[in-house]
Design a protein around this motif. Structure first.
Motif, mmCIF file in Angstrom:
data_model
loop_
_atom_site.group_PDB
_atom_site.id
_atom_site.type_symbol
_atom_site.label_atom_id
_atom_site.label_comp_id
_atom_site.label_asym_id
_atom_site.label_seq_id
_atom_site.Cartn_x
_atom_site.Cartn_y
_atom_site.Cartn_z
ATOM 1 N N LEU A 14 0.877 -1.584 0.683
ATOM 2 C CA LEU A 14 0.166 -0.035 -0.247
ATOM 3 C C LEU A 14 0.766 1.189 0.101
ATOM 4 O O LEU A 14 0.249 2.521 -0.652
ATOM 5 N N HIS A 15 2.198 1.148 1.121
ATOM 6 C CA HIS A 15 2.469 2.540 1.002
ATOM 7 C C HIS A 15 3.434 2.210 -0.432
ATOM 8 O O HIS A 15 3.797 3.681 -0.930
ATOM 9 N N GLN A 16 4.015 1.295 -1.415
ATOM 10 C CA GLN A 16 4.178 1.988 -2.427
ATOM 11 C C GLN A 16 3.645 2.365 -3.042
ATOM 12 O O GLN A 16 3.930 2.723 -4.104
ATOM 13 N N HIS A 17 2.803 1.282 -2.997
ATOM 14 C CA HIS A 17 1.933 1.067 -4.820
ATOM 15 C C HIS A 17 0.408 1.727 -5.110
ATOM 16 O O HIS A 17 0.130 2.161 -6.354
ATOM 17 N N LEU A 18 0.018 2.100 -4.215
ATOM 18 C CA LEU A 18 -1.775 2.814 -4.156
ATOM 19 C C LEU A 18 -1.596 4.169 -4.776
ATOM 20 O O LEU A 18 -0.390 5.176 -4.626
ATOM 21 N N SER A 19 -1.824 4.482 -5.493
ATOM 22 C CA SER A 19 -1.990 5.861 -6.442
ATOM 23 C C SER A 19 -2.431 7.074 -5.620
ATOM 24 O O SER A 19 -2.937 6.537 -4.154
ATOM 25 N N TYR A 24 -8.669 9.393 0.137
ATOM 26 C CA TYR A 24 -9.842 8.958 1.042
ATOM 27 C C TYR A 24 -9.283 7.359 1.388
ATOM 28 O O TYR A 24 -8.821 7.084 2.821
ATOM 29 N N HIS A 25 -9.099 7.202 0.962
ATOM 30 C CA HIS A 25 -9.144 5.262 0.242
ATOM 31 C C HIS A 25 -7.568 5.028 0.539
ATOM 32 O O HIS A 25 -6.587 3.607 -0.443
ATOM 33 N N GLY A 26 -6.405 5.887 1.239
ATOM 34 C CA GLY A 26 -5.000 5.307 0.855
ATOM 35 C C GLY A 26 -4.758 4.968 2.748
ATOM 36 O O GLY A 26 -5.199 4.033 3.242
ATOM 37 N N LEU A 27 -3.117 5.282 2.749
ATOM 38 C CA LEU A 27 -3.039 4.092 4.056
ATOM 39 C C LEU A 27 -3.154 4.004 5.509
ATOM 40 O O LEU A 27 -3.714 3.864 6.302
ATOM 41 N N HIS A 28 -3.471 5.837 5.154
ATOM 42 C CA HIS A 28 -4.329 6.179 6.710
ATOM 43 C C HIS A 28 -5.530 5.742 6.787
ATOM 44 O O HIS A 28 -6.108 5.610 8.288
ATOM 45 N N LEU A 67 -4.726 -1.447 -4.700
ATOM 46 C CA LEU A 67 -3.962 -1.137 -5.072
ATOM 47 C C LEU A 67 -3.452 -2.069 -7.274
ATOM 48 O O LEU A 67 -2.934 -0.967 -7.688
ATOM 49 N N THR A 68 -4.714 -2.296 -7.629
ATOM 50 C CA THR A 68 -5.363 -2.225 -9.111
ATOM 51 C C THR A 68 -6.505 -2.473 -9.157
ATOM 52 O O THR A 68 -6.689 -1.819 -10.702
ATOM 53 N N VAL A 69 -7.505 -2.115 -8.798
ATOM 54 C CA VAL A 69 -8.559 -1.762 -9.355
ATOM 55 C C VAL A 69 -8.948 -0.236 -8.768
ATOM 56 O O VAL A 69 -8.970 -0.717 -7.560
ATOM 57 N N TYR A 70 -10.852 0.294 -9.573
ATOM 58 C CA TYR A 70 -11.026 1.318 -8.384
ATOM 59 C C TYR A 70 -12.014 0.253 -7.994
ATOM 60 O O TYR A 70 -12.547 0.320 -7.187
#
Length: 197
Positions: A14-19, A24-28, A67-70
């Motif tokens: 998640l840290h390396q590859h999330l948009s 909102y849908h981040g690591l936090h 990581l791959t789709v929304y």
């Protein structure tokens, strides 16, 4: 189950590859859901160590599909769990349970009678009844705007009002902690929507 390595793996991904536009849908958000799930599990009396580990793992993986789709990220998160978790000594039955929990968070939520799924669903949308509702909801608005999934502020507030009025908390603990403040947010969003008309 080597949950520490399973968690470290997904946190690293998640840290390396999330948009960066997953405002909102981040690591936090994942970290918040894990913390809220643990708090709610304690409040509703879930004490079995294996159950708590499955819940915690599901919380860490519940949005890994981003990581791959929304659209359809829950199913993608389950695919990742099915590939990765056996490497960390999760049994097929444990992976099945984790995937059931992840899929329960798909909106509209459907936890059924599962206490673990109810806890995860409530943890996922805990912010709806919290003092930090507005900055968090604004981050979701920005995320949807970046994907052209809402057109403007008025359409966002209408969507938010519909979501808030249809949402329900599933656990007695979440109802006690969050429902009254959520109703206050409903009134505030209703006033905004009325102002756009």
């Amino acid at each position: 189950m080597d949950c520490q390595r399973a968690e470290a793996y997904v946190l690293d991904q998640l840290h390396q590859h999330l948009s960066p536009t997953l405002y909102y849908h981040g690591l936090h958000h994942t970290r918040d859901v894990v913390a809220q799930a643990e708090s709610l599990a304690q409040a509703v009396g879930i004490t079995d160590p294996e159950q708590l580990t499955l819940l915690r793992t599901a919380a860490f993986y519940h949005d890994a599909g981003f990581l791959t789709v929304y659209q359809g990220h829950e199913a993608a998160g389950c695919e990742l769990a099915r590939i990765v978790l056996p490497e960390f000594d999760y049994t097929p039955a444990q992976v099945d349970t984790i995937c059931e929990l992840i899929m329960a968070t798909k909106v509209p939520q459907s936890p059924g009678d599962s206490p673990l799924a109810q806890v995860l669903c409530d943890a996922d949308l805990d912010y709806l009844g919290r003092p930090d509702f507005w900055p968090i909801s604004n981050s979701l608005r920005d995320e949807l705007l970046a994907r052209n999934l809402v057109a403007d502020e008025a359409s966002w507030q209408r969507l938010q009002l519909s979501f808030l009025t249809q949402h329900q908390y599933w656990t007695p603990a979440a109802v006690a902690r969050r429902e009254s403040e959520k109703q206050a947010r409903v009134a505030e969003v209703q006033a905004l929507v009325t102002g756009f008309e």
